[in-house]
Design a protein around this motif. Structure first.
Motif, short mmCIF file in Angstrom:
data_model
loop_
_atom_site.label_atom_id
_atom_site.label_comp_id
_atom_site.label_asym_id
_atom_site.label_seq_id
_atom_site.Cartn_x
_atom_site.Cartn_y
_atom_site.Cartn_z
N LYS A 47 0.83 -1.19 0.00
CA LYS A 47 0.00 0.00 0.00
C LYS A 47 0.87 1.25 0.00
O LYS A 47 1.83 1.35 0.74
N MET A 48 0.51 2.18 -0.85
CA MET A 48 1.25 3.44 -0.89
C MET A 48 0.31 4.59 -0.56
O MET A 48 -0.86 4.57 -0.93
N GLY A 94 7.49 8.13 6.93
CA GLY A 94 6.47 8.46 7.93
C GLY A 94 6.13 7.29 8.83
O GLY A 94 5.83 7.48 10.02
N ALA A 95 6.20 6.07 8.28
CA ALA A 95 5.82 4.88 9.04
C ALA A 95 6.92 4.39 9.98
O ALA A 95 6.63 3.73 10.98
N THR A 96 8.17 4.71 9.68
CA THR A 96 9.29 4.13 10.44
C THR A 96 10.07 5.13 11.28
O THR A 96 11.02 4.76 11.96
N THR A 97 9.67 6.42 11.23
CA THR A 97 10.34 7.45 12.03
C THR A 97 9.29 8.32 12.70
O THR A 97 8.09 8.13 12.50
N PRO A 121 6.33 13.09 4.13
CA PRO A 121 6.50 14.22 3.20
C PRO A 121 5.33 14.36 2.24
O PRO A 121 4.66 13.38 1.89
N VAL A 122 5.09 15.58 1.82
CA VAL A 122 4.07 15.88 0.82
C VAL A 122 4.73 15.79 -0.55
O VAL A 122 5.76 16.43 -0.81
#
Length: 349
Positions: A3-4, A44-47, A52-53
């Protein structure tokens, strides 16, 4: 496919103060967009950093935004499906964007695609040029005329009586630049009827201006920076061809297939070994000055360049990125890690 989060929020030049120092902003190529978005989600998922946009503006559009200046109201990165141009580098320098690092993330094959239900189609680069060029040779081959071709069998009698419709990228796109370079300029520079146009000019030492005019009579249809729209058009118009990056072919393999170019289909092996003649490198550019405005820029850049992402078995290969050779990956990885500054001479290499 994993999933992205395809971050589609528009990048506003008037970014709020709340955004500054919190969120990385990325613009540029629609071809690089899926890869850049994947890395953004992973960051975003790992930190503890915000995802980012990422905005798909096209390579040219991204360069304009990136080179407009420094600060929280400008992009921190721009993606590109072709290399930064000399004039874009000059604009960056003039606007104070003096410290830039260039990264190559991998290869891409420029796919000429069609509906999965369409019969197999094999064309040469010259036949593709004759289909989309604004001007083509007359029957005698000694002058150029407005392109009269509307069916493929008018170009080659061995082709089916199939209407010529090509959905492709707009002028702001790096994919359009690559298509013009490899199909139009690449073919026309070998044909006297085009080069003679400039030989007639008596200005001493005038360089040959490569022909890259694309017809504007409705046969070539610019379809915006969202390549998924081209995919949708091909599923409805089964006679049409579409132009986009290889990753979109991979993502939509159940609905579309590739036309072969001189008998070769785009695939990781044919792109890497050069037998597929419509191959190119993919880039992103880092604006050094914005590190004081956007948190985690180097975390994002180093993650993008990691083996986890761009290696032979990296996550991005699952969605269509074709890896660079290991030694090249290591070179560009070190350039990013050390923020090696791009110069005007870099563009000449």
């Amino acid at each position: 496919m994993k999933k992205m989060i395809l971050a589609t929020a528009a990048f506003l030049l008037g970014a709020t103060a709340a955004q500054a120092g919190e969120q990385i902003h990325i613009v540029g190529s629609s071809t690089v967009y899926p890869f850049s978005s994947y890395v953004a989600e992973e960051l975003g998922a790992t930190t503890n950093l915000k995802t980012p946009v990422v905005e798909s503006t096209g390579s040219g559009g991204g360069m304009k935004l990136f080179c407009a200046g420094n600060g929280s109201d400008t992009p921190d990165f721009t993606n590109a499906s072709r290399r930064m141009k000399d004039k874009e580098y000059t604009t960056c320098q003039e606007n104070g964007v003096k410290y830039i690092t260039e990264a190559v993330i991998g290869y891409d094959g420029l796919a000429i695609a069609q509906s999965k239900s369409a019969p197999a189609f094999n064309i040469t680069r010259k036949e593709m040029m004759l289909a989309v060029a604004a001007e083509v040779p007359n029957k005698e081959g000694n002058a150029l005329i407005a392109n009269p071709y509307h069916y493929w069998d008018e170009i080659n009698p061995k082709f089916p009586h199939r209407k010529i419709t090509v959905y492709g990228p707009p002028t702001s796109s790096g994919t359009r630049d690559a298509f013009e370079d490899m199909i139009l300029k690449g073919v026309c520079k070998k044909m006297d009827v085009y080069t003679n146009l400039y030989k007639a000019d008596k200005v001493k030492n005038k360089k040959y201006k490569k022909y890259h005019g694309i017809r504007q009579d409705g046969v070539y249809v610019p379809s915006g920076e969202n390549d998924n729209l081209i995919v949708q058009k091909l599923t409805k118009d089964t006679e049409a061809l579409g132009i986009f990056g290889y990753s979109y072919l991979v993502e939509n393999a159940d609905r579309i297939g590739a036309a072969t170019i001189e008998g070769i289909a785009p695939a990781p092996e044919t792109v890497q070994d050069g037998s597929y003649k419509l191959s190119r490198s993919l880039y992103f550019y880092i604006k050094h000055a914005n590190q004081k405005h956007a948190d985690g820029m180097m975390d994002y850049a180093n993650l993008f360049m990691s083996e986890k992402m761009i290696g032979d078995d990296g996550m991005l290969s699952e969605i269509g990125l074709i890896p660079l050779p290991e030694a090249m990956r290591e070179t560009y990885r070190n350039n990013v890690k050390n923020l090696v500054r791009m110069t005007a001479d870099t563009l000449k290499k």
